[in-house]
Write an enzyme that holds these catalytic residues in place. Structure first.
Site, PDB file in Angstrom:
ATOM      1  N   HIS A 147       8.196  17.382-130.089  1.00  0.00           N
ATOM      2  CA  HIS A 147       9.636  17.305-129.825  1.00  0.00           C
ATOM      3  C   HIS A 147      10.283  16.499-130.938  1.00  0.00           C
ATOM      4  CE1 HIS A 147       8.237  17.679-125.403  1.00  0.00           C
ATOM      5  NE2 HIS A 147       8.587  18.876-125.854  1.00  0.00           N
ATOM      6  N   TRP A 201       5.965  11.751-130.413  1.00  0.00           N
ATOM      7  CA  TRP A 201       4.584  11.436-130.012  1.00  0.00           C
ATOM      8  C   TRP A 201       4.076  12.455-128.991  1.00  0.00           C
ATOM      9  CZ3 TRP A 201       8.436   7.606-130.043  1.00  0.00           C
ATOM     10  CH2 TRP A 201       8.349   6.647-131.053  1.00  0.00           C
ATOM     11  N   HIS A 202       4.560  13.705-129.091  1.00  0.00           N
ATOM     12  CA  HIS A 202       4.212  14.737-128.114  1.00  0.00           C
ATOM     13  C   HIS A 202       3.494  15.906-128.789  1.00  0.00           C
ATOM     14  CE1 HIS A 202       7.812  13.186-125.483  1.00  0.00           C
ATOM     15  NE2 HIS A 202       6.789  12.354-125.509  1.00  0.00           N
ATOM     16  N   SER A 203       2.536  15.618-129.639  1.00  0.00           N
ATOM     17  CA  SER A 203       1.820  16.665-130.379  1.00  0.00           C
ATOM     18  C   SER A 203       0.981  17.518-129.431  1.00  0.00           C
ATOM     19  CB  SER A 203       0.905  16.014-131.418  1.00  0.00           C
ATOM     20  OG  SER A 203       1.665  15.254-132.336  1.00  0.00           O
TER      21      SER A 203
END
Length: 602
Positions: free
Chosen positions: A311, A533-535
């Site tokens: 994101h 931090w949403h890999s």
């Protein structure tokens, strides 16, 4: 070259992050005789203040942090030539021990969109309920009340968040809802619950609540400081893993390779960066990539490392009133910290049990806002969002305190601050994560974020800057902008940033932006927009012909006794902070593995 074979387990996990802890912990509870090993490159998190005290979460992102790995992406012209940095968790419990602790859940339809047998929302909702103890309100049909992960409102309330909701429900003309995590409600202002235990005031992470709470079981082992290199196969059957001491966690340790065998199953659970690169080092991946790195191909699986998604997030700082309660003094280590710690130790309350985030909106533009947005977004709106009212374009929120952007850290004088955060939930752009070898033979990662590659992706960010600025200008605690953290508007612009003695009237006119101002906002976002931090997505659960890596039961195509279980399996993006999805994948994976092994998991 022979390596020492240390021992044999039934199941070996390559990576000890959120999902691994859930799966290993559940399986150990279902059958305590199972010999389970988690190999984690990072260090233990058990009872360490930086992990269990909620207020400390930003310290895990400091440049000197060893609890995350900082992955550097390839420079991109869409980011004005910048090389984006994307951290991922590197500690037992992974991101669950370092994240911002915000409790967000995706709309149920996101999981139905995956189109994967067994992963439909009707099958997943019972697991969402099973994993949580929802302390916020009783008797909500989509929430659970006796699971390992606690969800609460945190250790104290922040007035800044009430101001945000007040302005949102008046000036921004949106409704209020007390729960926008019921798997469908969207586009309303609401409180933001947290993964914090309402009784103890501690972070509610996967390591403590699935693994460390089973210390009495000698068959569940965690070896920290161990980085997995590759999977060992015999006739395309996974039989173990090869690993070495991690050079960051164990700088003085012998770096020689060892092997641990797995009699029943190997689970790769090293996240969106670790899992595809472990597979590639094991000979599973696209021929050209493996050949370039001198790896003999075992299975031709070109989807490995593709479909990288995230994101897109922006933080923007504002000045807050002297009387506002913010996290800044705690984060600076001022004298109030000792008082707050004493209260937290005795009652689990105080700002120690806070993340500074108490309110949000899962935002969808109305007709007027759509007209004001760049037309480059219109096709995306019509194709994806228009007929899906449960899907938000972005989350808008306010922090009570200054949160450092990853891409451009700002040193601000001691004071009280507020910060807007706005991030898009379904950007179109995608990237990739692969192994690479330098000319001198050193292994590195070839990582392309894809951030802002699609022209529609920046449009909601540009609008988000303007809308969140209007919201903050009307909040009682507003005292102006921190100009250094805003776009560089041309001299004489009506949008120029300045200090203020108080908010503007709720009914004041919005700032009018010129074409030059819009260009400044666009440039600002390309300079500063960052990971959320949403890999996810790099070992996608899709048909093999569609660049899939694992099937519906998480089996890696072309081999046996090997599964992947972490955010890398997510075939599409999810409209949420991804901790909730990582926990859910863990619960579903534990069920699948228990069924495969004939273990009762009821």
């Amino acid at each position: 070259m022979s390596h020492p074979i240390l021992s044999e387990f039934d199941i070996v996990f390559a990576g000890g992050g959120t999902t691994a802890c859930v799966v290993a912990g559940r399986l150990a509870a279902y059958d305590p005789s199972l010999r389970i090993l988690i190999l984690e490159a990072g260090q233990h998190t058990l009872n360490k203040p930086i992990h269990v005290q909620p207020y400390q979460y930003p310290f895990n992102q400091a440049p000197t942090s060893t609890t995350v790995t900082f992955h550097v992406g390839n420079p991109s012209p869409r980011l004005n030539g910048r090389a984006p940095i994307v951290p991922s968790g590197r500690c037992v419990g992974g991101a669950s021990c370092i994240n911002f602790m915000v409790y967000t859940r995706a709309p149920a339809s996101d999981y139905d969109d995956w189109g994967v047998d067994g992963w439909e929302s009707e099958n997943l909702i019972p697991l969402m309920k099973k994993l949580e103890t929802y302390e916020v309100q009783p008797d909500r049909s989509t929430h659970g009340y006796d699971g390992p992960i606690k969800v609460s409102s945190g250790g104290c309330k922040l007035g800044i968040s009430d101001e945000f909701i007040h302005v949102g429900t008046t000036y921004h003309k949106r409704q209020y809802a007390d729960d926008t995590n019921d798997l469908e409600t969207c586009n309303t202002y609401s409180p933001w619950s947290k993964y914090i235990d309402g009784t103890t005031g501690r972070r509610s992470d996967a390591a403590h609540h699935y693994v460390y709470n089973q210390a009495h079981n000698p068959n569940l082992q965690v070896w920290d400081g161990k980085r997995v290199k590759r999977i060992i196969f015999e006739n395309k059957r996974a039989v173990g893993v090869e690993f070495a001491s991690d050079p960051v966690s164990c700088p003085d340790a012998d770096q020689s390779l060892s092997i641990v065998r797995a009699s029943k199953l190997v689970v790769v659970s090293a996240g969106a960066f670790g899992s595809p690169t472990i597979l590639e080092r094991s000979g599973i991946g696209a021929e050209a990539i493996l050949k370039r790195c001198g790896v003999e191909q075992l299975v031709n699986l070109p989807g490995v490392g593709e479909n990288y998604q995230d994101h897109n997030l922006v933080f923007v700082p504002y000045l807050a009133a002297d009387e506002a309660v913010t996290m800044d003094a705690l984060w600076r280590g001022d004298s109030i910290l000792q008082e707050s710690l004493a209260e937290w130790n005795s009652s689990g309350k105080s700002l120690i049990a806070q993340n500074g985030l108490d309110s949000k909106i899962k935002w969808r533009p109305d007709d007027e806002e759509l007209k004001a947005m760049d037309p480059a977004f219109r096709p995306r709106w019509e194709e994806f969002f228009q007929d899906r009212p449960d899907k938000a374009v972005a989350i808008f929120c306010v922090f009570a305190g200054h949160v450092q952007p990853l891409s451009k850290p700002l040193v601000l004088p001691p004071g009280r601050y507020m910060c807007t955060g706005y991030y898009t939930l379904y950007p179109v752009s995608a990237g990739s994560v692969h192994i690479n070898v330098t000319d001198d033979g050193k292994e590195e990662m070839d990582f392309t974020t894809g951030f802002l590659d699609d022209p529609s992706d920046i449009v909601p960010l540009n609008f988000g800057y303007k809308k969140t600025r209007e919201l903050l200008r009307r909040m009682a605690s507003y005292r102006g902008e921190v100009a250094v953290g805003h776009p560089d508007f041309p001299e004489g612009s009506a949008a120029a940033c300045r200090e203020a003695s108080g908010p503007v009237d709720l009914n004041a006119s919005d700032i009018v932006y010129t074409t030059e101002d819009d260009e400044a906002i666009d440039r600002f976002h390309r300079d500063i927009m960052q990971t959320t931090w949403h890999s996810l997505g790099t070992c996608a659960m899709k048909p093999e012909a569609d660049q899939g890596v694992v099937d519906a039961r998480l089996n890696v195509y072309g081999v046996s006794n090997l599964k992947v279980a972490d955010m890398s399996i997510s075939p599409l993006n999810v409209g949420t902070n991804t901790y909730s999805t990582a926990l859910l994948i863990g619960e579903r994976a534990a069920m699948i593995i228990a069924e495969d092994l004939g273990i009762n998991c009821m």
